[in-house]
Design a protein around this motif. Structure first.
Motif, short mmCIF file in Angstrom:
data_model
loop_
_atom_site.label_atom_id
_atom_site.label_comp_id
_atom_site.label_asym_id
_atom_site.label_seq_id
_atom_site.Cartn_x
_atom_site.Cartn_y
_atom_site.Cartn_z
N ASN A 1 -7.61 1.28 -2.44
CA ASN A 1 -7.40 1.43 -1.00
C ASN A 1 -6.76 0.17 -0.46
N PHE B 1 0.62 1.87 -10.17
CA PHE B 1 -0.75 2.12 -10.63
C PHE B 1 -0.84 3.40 -11.45
N LEU C 1 -4.18 10.65 -8.96
CA LEU C 1 -2.95 10.40 -8.19
C LEU C 1 -1.84 10.06 -9.18
N GLN D 1 0.84 -1.21 0.00
CA GLN D 1 0.00 0.00 0.00
C GLN D 1 0.86 1.24 0.00
N ARG E 1 8.31 -0.22 -8.42
CA ARG E 1 6.85 -0.40 -8.46
C ARG E 1 6.50 -1.62 -9.31
N ASP F 1 -3.50 6.47 -12.21
CA ASP F 1 -4.76 7.04 -11.72
C ASP F 1 -4.73 8.53 -11.99
N ASP G 1 -4.02 6.14 3.50
CA ASP G 1 -2.96 5.23 3.04
C ASP G 1 -1.69 5.99 2.66
N ARG H 1 3.48 -0.65 -5.01
CA ARG H 1 2.53 -1.00 -6.06
C ARG H 1 2.60 0.00 -7.21
N ASN I 1 2.66 3.52 -1.91
CA ASN I 1 2.42 4.81 -2.56
C ASN I 1 3.58 5.78 -2.38
N SER J 1 -5.58 0.61 -11.55
CA SER J 1 -5.85 1.89 -10.89
C SER J 1 -5.48 1.86 -9.39
N PHE J 2 -5.56 3.02 -8.74
CA PHE J 2 -5.29 3.08 -7.29
C PHE J 2 -6.34 2.25 -6.54
N PHE K 1 2.86 7.39 -10.06
CA PHE K 1 3.10 6.02 -9.60
C PHE K 1 3.12 5.04 -10.80
#
Ligand code: F6P
Length: 492
Positions: free
Chosen positions: A88, A53, A58, A9, A78, A55, A24, A51, A11, A85-86, A61
């Motif tokens: 939670n 992703f 955001l 998680q 990553r 998005d 998060d 991770r 980020n 996508s992002f 990433f």
């Protein structure tokens, strides 16, 4: 040596773009970045695996590799995990086995496997178990926050559990935590209290688990980034200071502008108890006569006028706070300052320290409490909740380095603030000394390192002791949780 931090998680990005903007993107990011960076400076190769992703809300990433500076160490790596996508953190559990397989593929491709892995939060811990099962690489676990405590704090009844579980996935989380605690070569905690209160929970210790043993734990208190959080002013400070001047002039009555401030800098989250502190202030006229309140908010320019851009949970807290301000006639005494980076946060601490202000954190419970350490390092003495980790930070052998208060007791909170004002210079000096002596990230990283080295030296023994039990026991974990909730209801 080569060390890998597992943070599904996580980020992480090199600009720390979204810190504190989402649950998060909280303290775990600071913790991992700082220890990874200190280990790199101590001469080790370090990867933070997180991770990948894409998005639109955001950005940053999308790339496989990212670096904090030109040394390229630590490196952020990553790797895809589930949909692009992002997500939670609550939604990640089922994708972790495939994430771990991709990580193993990555190690194979670069032809370099780590000497030691450190898993963070239940999801990183579970990933480390899977990785150890497939590669034998030893690992440590740092829980940050454990599911059983969160479940208890939410006061969930047995009948509500299945609905709550749909959203929070406590069964997966607690199951992952149980497996991780069982298999970790070492468990890092920030305080003795965290070890003795959280890890003995009946959902982690029962007939089918390893007995609780202190020797499996290492206490590694987090530190402040004493470069950022320092009393020494930076080149950016004048610009930040003029912004703060403008905001305070906008929010605070002219005749009160020179007053000290109570500084509230945590995320707008009900467990941080902004409301409790505001009520304590509203009830105590002599406190109002002494000081104002400055509350940092992220991304909201003028919360007193418009906070429609805040998230629904935050809006609810702001609604309640505005009501207290209105009904208790606190207009002109409370300012909301938009603070958008760690550098700006450190700058506002320095700025408000010049006004002899106090950092206040009256969370209902605080697992460790890094924020007071950062504030003390920047020259603000601290009044902090007595519930949780801050107790170890602010008191030792009967010496007090700040003031502890009961977050459920408005009178006690106000009393603690008065005590701080009375002994301001003493607490300011003691607070700073405390940080320099005990709470730097180098100290934390060295504690991690010696624990890693110990395990690596004894690796053969640990291979023989592999456990990996109960991978398929999700249903059993659910039954244990329901039994536990039932026993809580019976006790009541
Ligand atoms: O950032 C600190 C942290 O403990 C994270 O590890 C985690 O994402 C969050 O805060 C707490 O999560 P939870 O409320 O699910 O326990």
């Amino acid at each position: 040596m080569y060390f890998v931090f597992l943070n599904p998680q996580g980020n992480f990005d090199h600009l720390d773009s979204y810190w504190t903007m989402h649950p998060d993107f909280g303290g775990q990011l600071v913790y991992v970045k700082e220890i990874a960076s200190a280990l790199a400076l101590l001469g080790h190769k370090v990867d933070i695996i997180t991770r990948k992703f894409v998005d639109s809300k955001l950005s940053g990433f999308e790339d496989t590799f990212d670096y904090y500076d030109e040394t390229k160490n630590p490196r952020i790596v990553r790797i895809e995990c589930g949909p692009p996508s992002f997500l939670n953190k609550e939604e990640l559990w089922s994708y972790l086995p495939e994430w771990v397989d991709r990580i193993i593929h990555f190690f194979k491709k670069q032809n370099h496997f780590p000497d030691f892995v450190t898993g963070h939060y239940g999801d990183g811990g579970y990933s480390a178990v899977l990785l150890k099962q497939k590669t034998g690489i030893p690992f440590s676990f740092t829980g940050h926050s454990l599911g059983a405590q969160k479940l208890e704090k939410m006061s969930v009844s047995k009948n509500q559990y299945l609905d709550i579980d749909e959203k929070f996935h406590f069964t997966s989380r607690i199951h992952a935590e149980r497996l991780t605690i069982e298999n970790a070569d070492i468990i890092f905690v920030s305080t003795e209290q965290e070890r003795d209160e959280q890890y003995v929970h009946p959902l982690y210790i029962d007939k089918s688990s390893k007995p609780f043993s202190e020797t499996r734990f290492v206490i590694a208190p987090p530190g402040a980034n004493t470069k950022t959080f320092s009393e020494i002013e930076t080149l950016n400070d004048p610009l930040f200071y003029s912004k703060f001047d403008q905001i305070l002039t906008r929010d605070i009555s002219t005749n009160r502008l020179s007053f000290p401030y109570l500084v509230l800098a945590s995320r707008l989250d009900s467990k941080k108890n902004h409301l409790g502190l505001l009520k304590a202030y509203a009830l105590d006229k002599s406190l109002q006569a002494k000081c104002n309140i400055a509350i940092s908010v992220r991304g909201i320019d003028n919360a007193l006028i418009d906070y429609s851009s805040a998230k629904p949970d935050e809006r609810e807290i702001l609604d309640q706070m505005m009501l207290v301000i209105k009904t208790s006639h606190l207009e002109g005494m409370v300012s909301f300052i938009s603070v958008n980076s760690q550098n700006e946060l450190a700058s506002i601490y320095r700025y408000l320290a010049k006004k002899k202000s106090i950092f206040v954190l009256t969370s209902l419970y605080e697992p460790f409490g890094l924020a007071p350490i950062e504030a003390m390092s920047s020259g603000l003495p601290a009044v902090v909740t007595k519930n949780g980790g801050p107790k170890d930070v602010l008191e030792e052998s009967n010496i007090k380095f700040g003031v502890l208060v009961d977050p459920f007791d408005e009178i006690d909170m106000a009393k603690g603030i008065h005590e701080m004002f009375k002994n301001y210079e003493l607490y300011k000096t003691l607070g700073k000394e405390r940080v320099n002596q005990k709470y730097t990230w180098f100290a934390t990283a060295k504690t991690y390192l010696s624990a890693f080295e110990n395990i690596i030296q004894n690796n053969a023994i640990h291979h023989q002791n592999q456990v990996f039990s109960d991978f398929l026991g999700l249903e059993n974990t659910k039954i244990k949780i329901l039994e536990f909730l039932n026993s809580c209801e019976v006790k009541k």
